[in-house]
Scaffold this motif. Structure first.
Motif, PDB file in Angstrom:
ATOM      1  N   ARG C  13       0.985  -1.250   0.113  1.00  0.00           N
ATOM      2  CA  ARG C  13      -0.006   0.180  -0.025  1.00  0.00           C
ATOM      3  C   ARG C  13       0.676   1.103  -0.248  1.00  0.00           C
ATOM      4  N   HIS C  14       0.955   1.928  -1.130  1.00  0.00           N
ATOM      5  CA  HIS C  14       1.720   3.111  -1.115  1.00  0.00           C
ATOM      6  C   HIS C  14       0.871   4.105  -1.544  1.00  0.00           C
ATOM      7  N   GLU C  15       1.334   5.364  -1.083  1.00  0.00           N
ATOM      8  CA  GLU C  15       0.314   6.537  -1.433  1.00  0.00           C
ATOM      9  C   GLU C  15       1.019   7.189  -2.986  1.00  0.00           C
ATOM     10  N   THR C  16       2.418   6.868  -2.869  1.00  0.00           N
ATOM     11  CA  THR C  16       3.142   7.477  -4.164  1.00  0.00           C
ATOM     12  C   THR C  16       3.616   6.614  -4.950  1.00  0.00           C
ATOM     13  N   ILE C  17       3.922   6.922  -6.034  1.00  0.00           N
ATOM     14  CA  ILE C  17       4.441   5.824  -7.261  1.00  0.00           C
ATOM     15  C   ILE C  17       5.833   5.526  -6.784  1.00  0.00           C
ATOM     16  N   GLN C  18       6.191   4.270  -6.625  1.00  0.00           N
ATOM     17  CA  GLN C  18       7.403   3.803  -6.568  1.00  0.00           C
ATOM     18  C   GLN C  18       8.100   3.142  -7.685  1.00  0.00           C
ATOM     19  N   MET C  19       9.371   3.002  -7.912  1.00  0.00           N
ATOM     20  CA  MET C  19      10.200   2.571  -9.190  1.00  0.00           C
ATOM     21  C   MET C  19       9.450   1.130  -9.350  1.00  0.00           C
ATOM     22  N   ALA C  20       9.157   0.297  -8.256  1.00  0.00           N
ATOM     23  CA  ALA C  20       8.487  -0.892  -8.411  1.00  0.00           C
ATOM     24  C   ALA C  20       7.259  -1.000  -9.122  1.00  0.00           C
ATOM     25  N   HIS C  21       6.722   0.101  -9.145  1.00  0.00           N
ATOM     26  CA  HIS C  21       5.296   0.235  -9.891  1.00  0.00           C
ATOM     27  C   HIS C  21       5.430  -0.104 -11.343  1.00  0.00           C
ATOM     28  N   GLY C  22       6.814  -0.055 -11.876  1.00  0.00           N
ATOM     29  CA  GLY C  22       6.796  -0.153 -13.354  1.00  0.00           C
ATOM     30  C   GLY C  22       7.783  -1.422 -13.744  1.00  0.00           C
ATOM     31  N   ALA C  23       8.059  -2.051 -12.502  1.00  0.00           N
ATOM     32  CA  ALA C  23       9.070  -3.201 -12.912  1.00  0.00           C
ATOM     33  C   ALA C  23       8.224  -4.411 -13.204  1.00  0.00           C
ATOM     34  N   GLY C  24       7.250  -4.576 -13.305  1.00  0.00           N
ATOM     35  CA  GLY C  24       6.472  -5.647 -13.844  1.00  0.00           C
ATOM     36  C   GLY C  24       6.069  -6.900 -12.670  1.00  0.00           C
ATOM     37  N   GLY C  25       6.450  -6.296 -11.528  1.00  0.00           N
ATOM     38  CA  GLY C  25       6.149  -7.234 -10.423  1.00  0.00           C
ATOM     39  C   GLY C  25       4.804  -7.082  -9.643  1.00  0.00           C
ATOM     40  N   ARG C  26       5.038  -7.527  -8.332  1.00  0.00           N
ATOM     41  CA  ARG C  26       3.901  -7.349  -7.631  1.00  0.00           C
ATOM     42  C   ARG C  26       3.133  -6.033  -7.675  1.00  0.00           C
ATOM     43  N   PHE C 106       1.734   5.204 -20.303  1.00  0.00           N
ATOM     44  CA  PHE C 106       1.982   6.234 -19.135  1.00  0.00           C
ATOM     45  C   PHE C 106       3.367   6.180 -18.841  1.00  0.00           C
ATOM     46  N   VAL C 107       4.082   7.472 -18.614  1.00  0.00           N
ATOM     47  CA  VAL C 107       5.260   7.413 -18.083  1.00  0.00           C
ATOM     48  C   VAL C 107       5.104   8.258 -16.622  1.00  0.00           C
ATOM     49  N   LEU C 108       5.360   7.605 -15.570  1.00  0.00           N
ATOM     50  CA  LEU C 108       5.231   8.217 -14.296  1.00  0.00           C
ATOM     51  C   LEU C 108       6.544   8.677 -13.555  1.00  0.00           C
ATOM     52  N   GLU C 109       6.562   9.408 -12.761  1.00  0.00           N
ATOM     53  CA  GLU C 109       7.651   9.980 -12.025  1.00  0.00           C
ATOM     54  C   GLU C 109       7.517   9.436 -10.692  1.00  0.00           C
ATOM     55  N   GLU C 110       8.695   9.015 -10.229  1.00  0.00           N
ATOM     56  CA  GLU C 110       8.684   8.288  -8.796  1.00  0.00           C
ATOM     57  C   GLU C 110       8.402   9.409  -7.914  1.00  0.00           C
ATOM     58  N   GLY C 111       7.314   8.744  -7.195  1.00  0.00           N
ATOM     59  CA  GLY C 111       6.830   9.832  -5.895  1.00  0.00           C
ATOM     60  C   GLY C 111       5.402  10.648  -6.647  1.00  0.00           C
ATOM     61  N   PHE C 112       5.109  10.145  -7.733  1.00  0.00           N
ATOM     62  CA  PHE C 112       3.875  10.974  -8.142  1.00  0.00           C
ATOM     63  C   PHE C 112       2.642  10.388  -7.330  1.00  0.00           C
ATOM     64  N   ASP C 139       0.316   0.488 -21.290  1.00  0.00           N
ATOM     65  CA  ASP C 139       1.562   0.306 -20.478  1.00  0.00           C
ATOM     66  C   ASP C 139       2.243   1.329 -19.569  1.00  0.00           C
ATOM     67  N   THR C 140       2.669   0.919 -18.778  1.00  0.00           N
ATOM     68  CA  THR C 140       3.146   1.819 -17.561  1.00  0.00           C
ATOM     69  C   THR C 140       4.792   1.886 -17.346  1.00  0.00           C
ATOM     70  N   LYS C 141       5.358   2.870 -17.329  1.00  0.00           N
ATOM     71  CA  LYS C 141       6.926   2.874 -16.925  1.00  0.00           C
ATOM     72  C   LYS C 141       6.893   3.944 -15.957  1.00  0.00           C
ATOM     73  N   VAL C 142       7.965   3.651 -15.011  1.00  0.00           N
ATOM     74  CA  VAL C 142       8.201   4.809 -13.946  1.00  0.00           C
ATOM     75  C   VAL C 142       9.612   5.232 -13.999  1.00  0.00           C
ATOM     76  N   VAL C 143       9.737   6.190 -14.066  1.00  0.00           N
ATOM     77  CA  VAL C 143      11.255   7.013 -14.007  1.00  0.00           C
ATOM     78  C   VAL C 143      11.656   7.466 -12.778  1.00  0.00           C
ATOM     79  N   GLN C 144      12.777   7.720 -12.527  1.00  0.00           N
ATOM     80  CA  GLN C 144      13.388   8.137 -11.375  1.00  0.00           C
ATOM     81  C   GLN C 144      12.650   9.713 -11.062  1.00  0.00           C
ATOM     82  N   LYS C 145      12.882   9.895  -9.720  1.00  0.00           N
ATOM     83  CA  LYS C 145      12.418  11.370  -9.435  1.00  0.00           C
ATOM     84  C   LYS C 145      13.306  12.397 -10.225  1.00  0.00           C
TER      85      LYS C 145
END
Lengths: 367, 90, 347
Positions: C13-26, C106-112, C139-145
């Protein structure tokens, strides 16, 4: 819904009435300069020059702070904005103005923290929010803007905001008018004075200019009816052979101007000699920080070494700014020099005379 | 050189020791510093430049010149060759 | 009792986007299940395949893509999500295509903030519903802050072209009328005055809206419309200039006929922006043979998104390649392309 105090002065019927009056009054050819670039912009945008009788010629003045800011100052701004850790703030107007090599946008693209502000107080707010950063504000402007810039500096001093500084490029109208009138090539017979400068300064200081050179000076607003009313007043005075100051912007301008604004402006800034881009050094034409505020001077705070500006040899903006040359009479106009590839600030500033011609009048034969 | 637009003052507040206010420009609202128009009251029109109110608009002056023009248009004075009082006051 | 030894499990349970949200895992799965699917789920997307398998009606297809980076990503009248759907729908529709399917990357910034993402995806679903299109793959990718500004969205869209319609910016004929479907500059001024730090509180609402239903009705009635464009970046002025240049004709417009909302005009005056240079996201310009102009205008007026539509000008043989404005004072001036990004000015 109409915009009160604006739409009344865009009334076509009233404009037509004033145009007919001007045509009727002007029995001889007259050359009138509108000082302010904002007025030039409004004249071009509304095609007022096309509507005037052939007897009245408007020439465009130097009242564009972007245009007359020396290249050396712009290069200095670019150098300061490039310093890591600096937040460089500017009105939108200055962001696209090219220095010798590039502009503030280019600096931003290389990693500089360049931000646009609408009010100098927004720049000060950035300094409050980022005490660990140096926040520099590019304080350009004529007498209209200088009081706003002064308030930001005074406030920084009062609150002890040490990470705030200003890079000043502030100039005043009367010395430029005197220089234009003193030039052996001068063709200007009467002036529309810049209404919003006069909102602050009033017109007392124009009275000796009008007297010394025997010219009519008419503070005027920016809407078509305001401009036409101003032109009518200048023509009326020229036809009668009178000089002096006659106000055509009564709802905003009074003889004494805005005392409070002038008090703060003069408490923060003192008068100094100042070079104008394209024109040269004009004595007592600039506003610089007084000694007690010198610690807010970005020029002193940041040592950026020697600045060696390189002007384009093709650019004749100095002649344009003094009313000696119409923008489209410049050989580089629309060729080497366009808003996309400006050689001088008069082509890039939205109120520069060259940009206004390019934008609205580029190919007048086809209009 | 100086874009300044008329708007109506809606309220007066204080921020960091400065007198500030909201100015309505045809339905768009902007913050403006009111330090240079200390006598202004909500409802009055002012011209705003770079986030500063520069001057309270003189309603009487505005109404008077508009009235004068309308009278001149109405009377057809400009066709009869009558002089315009505004330029002949000198 | 001592706790049995165990590696700490990653937080779900996160309130903001983490790098792992784009890593294809859980965490990626969580995001799909909790944010994307509840809003966007449909028979294609629910399969969670790497591709959508579509059956298209016969005939020619139109295909388009656009990437949305607007800042702020939430603004009065819309979000970057509704913009991404409507923009692509409109790009298809103004070409005479019926939009059917969209993709969303989607390209999401870490912490969004995930709450903002939820709102954005919700607005995409709403916009797609209104336009009658399905988002069938994503598709969703996450990039570093610091590597992007919160959220970027790419949408591509596919639609089928109407057979009898031939819209092209090279089709303008002298005598054609220029129709603008509503007020100019709403979106551009909404974004400009919503920007953080500027001293505004205009609340100007973006015009962000799908135009495909109105366009459908316009083309049903008058298949012979010559050209249609949506005046997004660069505004009405840029589209008119492109049309004039492409067809080597002149365009004359009447200043008094151009609809501009009160508060947009106020903001434009204040900031020194020409409403014709400000962006729109729910407007179109149609070039219509003179004899059909009134009929098309009537159809536009029947739609919410066209209720302020107006005939703003005429195509002429004079001054080819140029757009000329006839001012209320009887003078004329060039309407030029904006020089670059629209910036508030004080001079």
């Amino acid at each position: 819904m109409g915009m009160k105090h604006l739409d009344e002065y865009r009334d076509p019927e009233l404009a037509r009435f004033l145009l007919e009056e001007i045509a009727r009054k002007a029995t001889r050819p007259w050359t009138i300069m509108e000082i302010c670039g904002g007025q030039t912009h409004s004249i071009m945008r509304n095609g007022i020059d096309q509507l005037l009788p052939d007897t009245v010629e408007l020439v465009h003045g130097p009242g564009c702070p972007v245009c007359v800011t020396p290249l050396e100052t712009i290069d200095r701004a670019l150098a300061i904005a490039s310093i890591p850790g600096v937040i460089f703030t500017s009105f939108g107007d200055m962001l696209r103005v090219p220095g010798s090599r590039d502009d503030l946008f280019t600096v931003r693209s290389r990693g500089g923290d360049v931000r646009m502000v609408y009010s100098p107080l927004e720049a000060l707010q950035l300094a409050r929010l980022h005490p660990e950063r140096e926040v520099v504000f590019f304080a350009v402007g004529f007498e209209t803007t200088a009081p706003a810039n002064a308030m930001a500096v005074r406030q920084a001093a009062r609150e002890g905001i040490a990470n705030f500084s200003v890079l000043c490029s502030q100039v005043m109208v009367p010395p430029a008018m005197r220089a234009i009138l003193s030039s052996p090539d001068n063709r200007v017979q009467g002036f529309l004075a810049a209404g919003h400068v006069c909102a602050i300064m009033g017109w007392e200081e124009y009275e000796p200019v009008a007297e010394a050179f025997g010219v009519p000076i008419v503070p005027a607003g920016f809407e078509p009816v305001d401009l036409l009313d101003g032109i009518l007043k200048v023509v009326g005075m020229l036809e009668k052979g009178c000089s002096g100051v006659l106000n055509a912007y009564g709802r905003v301008v009074s003889r004494e101007g805005n005392r409070e604004a002038r008090k703060v402006m003069h408490s923060v800034f003192g008068v100094a000699d100042r070079p104008w881009r394209g024109i040269g050094l004009m004595p007592a034409s600039g506003l610089v920080l007084r000694r007690e505020y010198a610690r807010f001077d970005a020029e002193r705070r940041f040592d950026v070494g020697h600045i060696a500006p390189r002007e384009s040899p093709l650019c004749r903006s100095g002649e344009v700014l003094q009313g000696h040359l119409k923008p489209d009479a410049c050989p580089a106009f629309g060729k080497e020099c366009t808003p996309q590839t400006p050689l001088g600030a008069t082509m890039v500033s939205s109120e520069g005379a060259c940009a206004a011609y390019y934008r609205y009048h580029r190919n007048p034969d086809s209009l | 050189m100086c874009l300044a637009i008329p708007g109506k003052l809606l309220d007066i507040t204080e921020e960091n020791g400065l007198k500030m206010g909201t100015v309505d420009v045809n339905g768009s609202k902007t913050r403006a510093c009111l330090e240079y128009v200390p006598d202004i009251v909500p409802g009055q029109y002012t011209i705003v430049h770079a986030g500063f109110a520069l001057k309270i608009i003189d309603e009487e002056e505005a109404a008077e010149s508009l009235k004068l023009w309308q009278e001149l248009i109405g009377s057809g004075a400009f066709e009869t060759g009558d002089e315009l009082p505004s330029t002949d006051d000198l | 009792m001592t706790e049995p030894f165990a590696c700490p499990l990653p937080l779900l349970r996160h309130e903001t986007i983490q790098m792992a949200h784009g890593a294809g895992g859980r965490l990626s799965q969580e995001l799909t299940r909790q944010v994307f699917m509840p809003h966007l789920g449909n028979a294609f997307l629910d399969l969670l395949d790497d591709q959508a398998k579509l059956t298209l009606p016969s005939g020619r297809a139109a295909f388009t893509t656009d990437t949305y980076v607007v800042s702020p990503c939430l603004f009065p009248g819309g979000t970057i999500g509704s913009l991404a759907v409507n923009g692509t729908v409109n790009d298809l529709a103004v070409g005479g295509a019926r939009p059917l399917y969209l993709s969303a990357g989607f390209v999401l910034e870490e912490g969004f903030p995930i709450a903002d993402l939820d709102r954005i995806v919700g607005s995409m679903a709403e916009a797609a519903g209104k336009a009658g299109v399905l988002i069938v793959t994503g598709d969703t990718k996450v990039v570093q802050k610091g590597f992007c500004d919160g959220i970027f969205i790419n949408t591509s869209g596919i639609g089928v072209l109407r057979q009898e319609v031939e819209l092209s910016c090279r089709n303008l004929q002298p005598g054609d009328r220029i129709l603008l479907s509503g007020t100019a500059g709403d979106h551009g001024m909404s974004i400009m005055t919503a920007r953080e730090g500027l001293s505004f509180q205009s609340g100007i609402s973006s015009d962000c809206a799908p135009l495909n239903h109105m366009i459908e009705a316009m083309l049903d009635a008058v298949p012979g419309i010559h050209a249609m464009r949506d005046p997004t970046r660069g505004g009405v002025a840029a589209v008119l200039n492109e049309l004039a240049a492409s067809s080597s004709v002149g365009i004359d417009i009447e200043e008094r006929s151009i609809p501009v909302r009160d508060e947009v005009r106020g903001a434009c005056e204040l900031l020194g922006i020409d409403p014709l240079h400000a962006a729109n996201e729910g407007k179109l310009i149609a070039v219509v043979p003179d004899e059909a102009a009134r009929e098309v205008l009537g159809i536009m007026h029947a739609f919410e998104e066209g209720r302020d539509a107006a005939i703003i000008g005429t195509v002429s043989v004079d001054h080819p390649g140029m757009v000329v404005m006839h001012t209320v004072f009887g003078s004329r001036r060039i309407v030029d392309l904006p020089a670059g990004e629209q910036l508030p000015r004080i001079c």
